[in-house]
Design a protein around this motif. Structure first.
Motif, PDB file in Angstrom:
ATOM      1  N   ASP A  65       2.023   9.214   0.702  1.00  0.00           N
ATOM      2  CA  ASP A  65       1.941  10.144   1.829  1.00  0.00           C
ATOM      3  C   ASP A  65       0.532  10.671   2.053  1.00  0.00           C
ATOM      4  O   ASP A  65       0.352  11.843   2.404  1.00  0.00           O
ATOM      5  N   ALA A 113      -2.054  10.986  -0.130  1.00  0.00           N
ATOM      6  CA  ALA A 113      -2.855  11.391  -1.293  1.00  0.00           C
ATOM      7  C   ALA A 113      -3.736  10.215  -1.717  1.00  0.00           C
ATOM      8  O   ALA A 113      -3.320   9.064  -1.647  1.00  0.00           O
ATOM      9  N   SER A 116       8.936  15.915 -14.021  1.00  0.00           N
ATOM     10  CA  SER A 116       8.498  17.199 -13.456  1.00  0.00           C
ATOM     11  C   SER A 116       8.324  17.143 -11.943  1.00  0.00           C
ATOM     12  O   SER A 116       8.251  18.181 -11.302  1.00  0.00           O
ATOM     13  N   VAL A 117       8.230  15.950 -11.362  1.00  0.00           N
ATOM     14  CA  VAL A 117       8.067  15.873  -9.904  1.00  0.00           C
ATOM     15  C   VAL A 117       9.434  15.954  -9.246  1.00  0.00           C
ATOM     16  O   VAL A 117      10.347  15.213  -9.581  1.00  0.00           O
ATOM     17  N   THR A 145      -2.336  10.626 -10.079  1.00  0.00           N
ATOM     18  CA  THR A 145      -2.424  11.445  -8.878  1.00  0.00           C
ATOM     19  C   THR A 145      -1.050  12.019  -8.611  1.00  0.00           C
ATOM     20  O   THR A 145      -0.051  11.310  -8.692  1.00  0.00           O
ATOM     21  N   VAL A 146      -1.015  13.285  -8.287  1.00  0.00           N
ATOM     22  CA  VAL A 146       0.235  13.939  -7.936  1.00  0.00           C
ATOM     23  C   VAL A 146       0.075  14.568  -6.568  1.00  0.00           C
ATOM     24  O   VAL A 146      -1.007  15.026  -6.201  1.00  0.00           O
ATOM     25  N   SER A 147       1.131  14.517  -5.795  1.00  0.00           N
ATOM     26  CA  SER A 147       1.134  15.137  -4.475  1.00  0.00           C
ATOM     27  C   SER A 147       2.358  16.038  -4.416  1.00  0.00           C
ATOM     28  O   SER A 147       3.478  15.582  -4.623  1.00  0.00           O
ATOM     29  N   ILE A 148       2.137  17.336  -4.183  1.00  0.00           N
ATOM     30  CA  ILE A 148       3.218  18.315  -4.240  1.00  0.00           C
ATOM     31  C   ILE A 148       3.784  18.538  -2.833  1.00  0.00           C
ATOM     32  O   ILE A 148       3.069  19.010  -1.941  1.00  0.00           O
ATOM     33  N   GLN A 165       0.372  15.346   5.851  1.00  0.00           N
ATOM     34  CA  GLN A 165      -0.406  14.672   4.812  1.00  0.00           C
ATOM     35  C   GLN A 165      -0.481  13.171   5.099  1.00  0.00           C
ATOM     36  O   GLN A 165      -1.523  12.547   4.879  1.00  0.00           O
TER      37      GLN A 165
END
Lengths: 319, 319
Positions: free
Chosen positions: B134, B136, B275-276, B295-298, B304
């Protein structure tokens, strides 16, 4: 591209090995190494990965004059209170119109704004990817992949020793036993209080805020509260409730300046901030256009710190 | 820089707003928009964010000829089985020596190697940052910040619907109720089986493997097993043991090619992969020089995804 190294500890040795393995694709030579302990080694054609040291140059400046390099890599041991001697070393390089890469968070935490301006005046580049997440892309990520984005703040779990200590306490061991464990892993400073009381996290928080939020602060200005009062009983009580503790760095731009805080926070075990263990790091960036994105580094070591320095050198070389 | 849009759904509208907000720093104009539903809008001086559509051009090719743009942004609805019509649209742009940005994972999952070669032959750039996380930075992260690094594999939690369904089941709700929740959040395809049975994850896995590991596979070649047989009872049983389930994508280079797998995995609740939640994504890259970084995208949304397209446009513009 010729490189001068100030400092030659674990990171320096890992960097020398990495540079050797990456030639000829990246034609970098170590033209000189200077350390307080070993002395000085110089070879304009490039030193071997295990160089022979001669008598020490009289000063860092004299070493830089003799090394004839285009880039200084500053990796001397850190004095967390003052940022010295790294700050003076970096200024000596700028004065000689040398680019600088450092893995030393002290200069960024204590004097970033003025060093950035001095680099600009000298027409050289100043890079420091390895100062925060052991070489994982943070500064280069923002510089190269997030055009137009404004960083509004960040949340990070950046200190390794406290994570190891908290995990030890979850198993009923004492803080001292946890610190011993962290020492065996080689991640704890000589004075463990530097980690436990939050000063390592405060320095990282100030460095990130200086670069990402133009905060112009020193670590002393970060509101800091470590894990010193935490007990195994408290951590085990929390574990029974599926909670744990992490030393969390938080920064937010505000109308009245940047708010910076390091504090031991109680978190749900399932929180992504709780999921990073041991030497792993997590940094979440809060942005205007890209929402919240983050970088995680799983169990990095000295090879990754050296890689961050290498990535900075490549960027300087490509320019 | 003049841009032609094929497709004008939620991402297209968000992109039009973003481009308007980023001028004049980034002087991008939308010279034309073509959709099956609304028709065609053209203005060489740049369309407004809410353009008026006229009759549809006879074909995507005719639209591109009339738009006179340097870059195609391909954001039509995806056919996950074939990757069409996006693949044909991209080829039509390359034939006209236009750069292409797509947010559509189909072409990358189905035809990346040949599209990359066609772009090279045409002397144009082909970018697709928004196809996987998305918007990131993943592809741009590797391209711009990890010189000399070889990607050995990856581990990802990339599908949103299954995370929402599993979280619903933890609360005792049925799979259908979880799917309804995901629909309300606007994250589920018309056919929920596409998410539940793992095909969305397989397409993302194939796309990542094609780019990062030169795997030259299609989604059909990913060993895929979804969460279709998961029950609320099973998820609640696991929760009592502090475990949960995630649909995990895994890829590894091997001596005999790339191993690719999508499977519902039982994980400790404290695992970073667990955790995601919701629409958040996590991708861990296993590398030679940098160990494992991620890489994490919250909770990303359509803004985004549009930003990822914008970041690609900026990169093309800067070249």
């Amino acid at each position: 591209m010729r490189i001068a190294l100030l400092g030659f500890g674990n990171v320096g040795r890992a960097l020398a090995r990495l540079l050797a393995s990456q030639r000829p694709a990246f034609p970098f030579q170590i033209a000189g190494i200077h350390t307080a302990r070993h002395g000085t080694a110089l070879d304009p054609d490039g030193l071997p990965a295990e160089p022979a040291f001669g008598p020490a140059a009289a000063s860092a400046g004299e070493f830089l004059d003799r090394a004839g390099a285009e880039v200084l890599v500053e990796i001397t041991p850190l004095d967390p209170v003052s940022g010295e001697p790294a700050v003076s070393h970096i200024r000596a390089a700028f004065a000689r119109r040398m680019h600088v890469v450092t893995a030393n968070k002290g200069p960024i935490a204590h004097a970033y704004a003025s060093l950035r301006e001095e680099a600009e005046r000298a027409g050289v580049l100043f890079r420091f990817e390895s100062t925060c997440m052991d070489g994982a892309p943070v500064y280069n990520l923002i510089r190269s992949t997030l055009p137009g984005v404004r960083i509004l703040g960040f949340t990070g779990v950046l200190n390794s020793t406290t994570k190891v200590v908290i995990e030890a306490m979850r198993e009923g061991r004492s803080m001292q036993e946890g610190i011993g464990e962290a020492r065996r892993l080689g991640i704890t400073e000589a004075d463990a209080a530097y980690d436990i009381d939050g000063w390592d996290s405060a320095a990282k928080t100030a460095a990130l805020a200086n670069v990402l939020l133009d905060a112009r602060v020193t670590p002393q200005q970060v509101r800091t509260q470590g894990i010193g009062r935490l007990t195994p009983e408290r951590v085990m009580d929390l574990a029974a409730k599926r909670k744990t503790v992490r030393l969390v760095s938080r920064a937010r731009r505000g109308a009245d300046g940047t708010r910076l805080r390091v504090r031991a926070e109680v978190l749900d075990e399932t929180d992504i901030l709780a999921s990073v263990q041991g030497t792993s790091n997590l940094l979440l960036l809060h942005t205007d256009l890209m929402g919240t994105i983050g970088t995680v580094s799983i169990s990095p070591g000295v090879a990754q710190t050296a890689y961050g320095v290498f990535a900075d050198l490549v960027e300087i070389w490509r320019r």
